[in-house]
Design a protein around this motif. Structure first.
Motif, PDB file in Angstrom:
ATOM      1  N   ARG A 225     -33.018  51.564  98.927  1.00 22.07           N
ATOM      2  CA  ARG A 225     -33.805  50.346  98.983  1.00 22.07           C
ATOM      3  C   ARG A 225     -33.965  49.726  97.595  1.00 22.07           C
ATOM      4  N   ARG A 226     -34.213  50.589  96.607  1.00 18.50           N
ATOM      5  CA  ARG A 226     -34.391  50.050  95.249  1.00 18.50           C
ATOM      6  C   ARG A 226     -33.085  49.503  94.694  1.00 18.50           C
ATOM      7  N   GLU A 229     -32.553  46.118  96.032  1.00 14.79           N
ATOM      8  CA  GLU A 229     -33.374  45.102  95.389  1.00 14.79           C
ATOM      9  C   GLU A 229     -32.852  44.753  94.003  1.00 14.79           C
ATOM     10  N   GLU A 230     -32.319  45.777  93.308  1.00 13.27           N
ATOM     11  CA  GLU A 230     -31.954  45.568  91.909  1.00 13.27           C
ATOM     12  C   GLU A 230     -30.549  45.011  91.728  1.00 13.27           C
TER      13      GLU A 230
ATOM     14  N   PRO B 111     -40.890  51.436  99.137  1.00  8.81           N
ATOM     15  CA  PRO B 111     -40.339  52.564  98.399  1.00  8.81           C
ATOM     16  C   PRO B 111     -41.323  52.968  97.298  1.00  8.81           C
ATOM     17  N   ARG B 113     -43.216  52.815  94.560  1.00 14.55           N
ATOM     18  CA  ARG B 113     -43.381  51.722  93.638  1.00 14.55           C
ATOM     19  C   ARG B 113     -44.850  51.673  93.259  1.00 14.55           C
ATOM     20  N   ARG B 121     -43.856  42.036  91.810  1.00 16.42           N
ATOM     21  CA  ARG B 121     -42.577  41.740  92.456  1.00 16.42           C
ATOM     22  C   ARG B 121     -42.721  40.654  93.522  1.00 16.42           C
TER      23      ARG B 121
END
Lengths: 287, 255
Positions: A225-226, A229-230, B111, B113, B121
């Motif tokens: 998921r990260r 996003e990145e 996630p 975070r 964000r």
């Protein structure tokens, strides 16, 4: 993005039109004898399997599309046809990162197809043995696509591998261990690191967390998921698991007996599924 | 309220029914003939007893539920008008975020975070610079009484009330032009609820149109400029808050 005209939607990186895959002899008449209306993907006359038929979708950069369905619904077949692991029977698949999307990649010669797999498109498989050489070290597995893409400097390859392992949260002191000695979750992380090696525009994930313990799966999911996003990737995620689909995707298609029975926003599919099969799947996931 | 303003949202003849294929194919009607408009800066509260269709209406407007019949005209920032009922899925995704937001009572699974990262964000995703988003996130979290000690922890470890406040902070930072709020303060104690309500009250001043469901009368009387009362999936009353509020029954504000 132009803020005054928000609904100019991002242009697709992957376009799939009329994709079909039949295992066995093909005859157009078998199409109407198979699919959700007849309740089977297997044609009773010929014994052929219509594994996927008339599949259409687009995916833009920064977007993840889910393909949902039970085992045997054809979702992995679609992914493998797009990846080039299996030849498609029919269809048109274009990548804007290849010849500006003017070429149907299904018709490319095998060598060009392989180059695409090295430079532009990566697959993360459910079974790490498909995506990794288990007898090779983590670093070696990542070096492989790099050398295929023309990297020659050993030091630079090592440091790129280290960077990718760090990014996928694999301890650097395991870089020179062979992957067979890694846990399931760690193997998936190495597979993801390898998939990202050449900065692909397209990543296809086939049940990336199936078979992992719940806590390990959630760590891997979290990582994916990260990364979504990145990095500005166009992603297709195949899964039968709605928690994976919910976490990773914005839109999905639902497949049953080789056909797409529903297309929806992911929240819409979970809250207001339309097709009886989607309703059954969502109800089962909630139970 | 300046009635010469263009509405941001116009729903007309909206209906929603659910066909349950696996429960003897029955159809359940949830909304009938819903028509109303919302102006920028207006705070419209939906009232009505449990099952009246309030949350269903919010979900239809956000297109989490598909529209059965009717239209939802939405006036874009650019001045163009789109019908939410007819937009493609990809267009809906483009509309969500900067034009329309939805804040539920739950913080969606995230996630690993940190709190500050999650809220900033959300601001970046709606066009703020990273620096501005971080500053604004810090400001909102402070206003919502989320102590700095919690800013760098992962949201999974927060309490229900803390999660809900983080959810509000993320939903309200650099707000979209229309915000749909579905009981966003339901889990908060009176003090923290008052703080959250203050933050929501600022939206109207910023010209944001709000359509909200609350289960406490205090929040409604503090925030609503207009109240739409629903029963059995229909609008039964729609008027300025001062006129409709005195007629609300206790059951109209039940969760």
């Amino acid at each position: 993005m132009n803020h005054d005209d928000l609904l100019s939607v991002p242009s697709p990186v992957v376009s799939v039109n009329g994709l079909g895959k039949v295992f066995g002899t093909f005859d157009p008449s078998m199409i109407e004898r198979t699919g959700p209306t007849t309740g089977t993907a297997r044609d009773a006359f010929s014994g052929s399997i219509v594994a996927a038929w008339d599949v259409n979708f687009e995916v833009a950069a920064g977007e993840a599309l889910g393909i949902v369905g039970e085992s045997g619904s054809g979702k992995s077949t679609v992914l493998r046809c797009i990846a080039g692991d299996q030849p498609a029977t029919t269809g048109d698949v274009r990548f804007t990162c290849h010849e500006e999307g003017t070429v149907n990649v299904l018709r490319l010669d095998p060598a060009t197809r392989r180059r695409l797999r090295i430079d532009k498109l990566s697959v993360v498989y459910q079974d790490p043995a498909e995506g990794l050489a288990l007898g090779v070290t983590a670093g070696g597995n990542i070096a492989d696509p790099l050398t295929a893409a023309g990297w020659r400097n050993f030091g630079r390859i090592r440091s790129r591998a280290a960077e990718l392992l760090e990014r996928t949260e694999v301890p650097l002191d395991r870089m020179d261990d062979i992957v067979r000695n890694f846990s399931g979750g760690m193997r998936q992380r190495v597979q993801i690191a390898r998939a990202l090696a050449n900065n692909p525009a397209i990543v296809l994930l086939d049940e990336p967390t199936t078979g992992l313990d719940a806590s390990v799966a959630s760590g891997v999911l979290d990582l994916v998921r990260r990364l979504l996003e990145e990095l500005d990737l166009a992603v297709v995620v195949v899964s039968h698991d709605f928690s994976v689909i919910e976490m990773l995707t914005q839109r999905c298609i639902v497949m049953q007996h080789g056909r797409v029975v529903e297309e929806a926003l992911t929240d819409q599919l979970l809250e207001d599924p339309q097709h009886s099969y989607s309703q059954k799947l969502v109800a089962a996931a909630r139970a | 309220m300046d009635t010469t303003l263009q509405p941001i949202l116009e729903a007309s003849g909206l209906a929603k029914s659910f066909t349950l294929h696996n429960i003897d194919g029955r159809t359940v009607s949830a909304l009938h003939d819903i028509s109303f408009a919302v102006q920028p800066g207006e705070h419209v509260t939906l009232a009505g007893s449990s099952g009246a269709g309030k949350s269903t209406l919010l979900r239809v407007l956000y297109r989490t539920y598909r529209v059965s019949t009717g239209s939802i005209k939405f006036h874009l920032r650019s001045g163009r008008v789109v019908d939410i009922a007819q937009l493609t899925d990809v267009e809906i995704l483009a509309l969500r975020g900067r034009e329309i937001g939805y804040v539920s009572q739950f913080l969606a699974a995230q996630p690993r975070r940190s709190v500050l990262d999650l809220v900033s964000r959300a601001g970046v995703s709606r066009g703020m610079s990273r620096t501005d988003a971080r500053e604004m996130a810090a400001l909102s979290l402070r206003r919502l009484n989320i102590t700095e000690a919690l800013w760098d922890v992962h949201t999974a470890v927060l309490s229900g009330g803390e999660k809900q406040r983080v959810n509000i902070a993320a939903g309200l930072i650099s707000p979209p032009r229309l915000l749909l709020l579905d009981e966003p303060v339901s889990a908060l104690d009176p003090e923290n609820r008052a703080r959250a309500i203050d933050l929501i009250a600022d939206l109207a001043d910023a010209g944001v149109a709000v359509l909200a469901v609350f289960h406490d009368l205090d929040a409604i009387s503090r925030l609503a400029t207009r109240v739409i009362r629903m029963a059995h999936g229909r609008i039964i009353d729609d008027g300025p808050a001062a006129e409709v509020l005195p007629f609300l029954q206790p059951s109209d504000v039940q969760p």
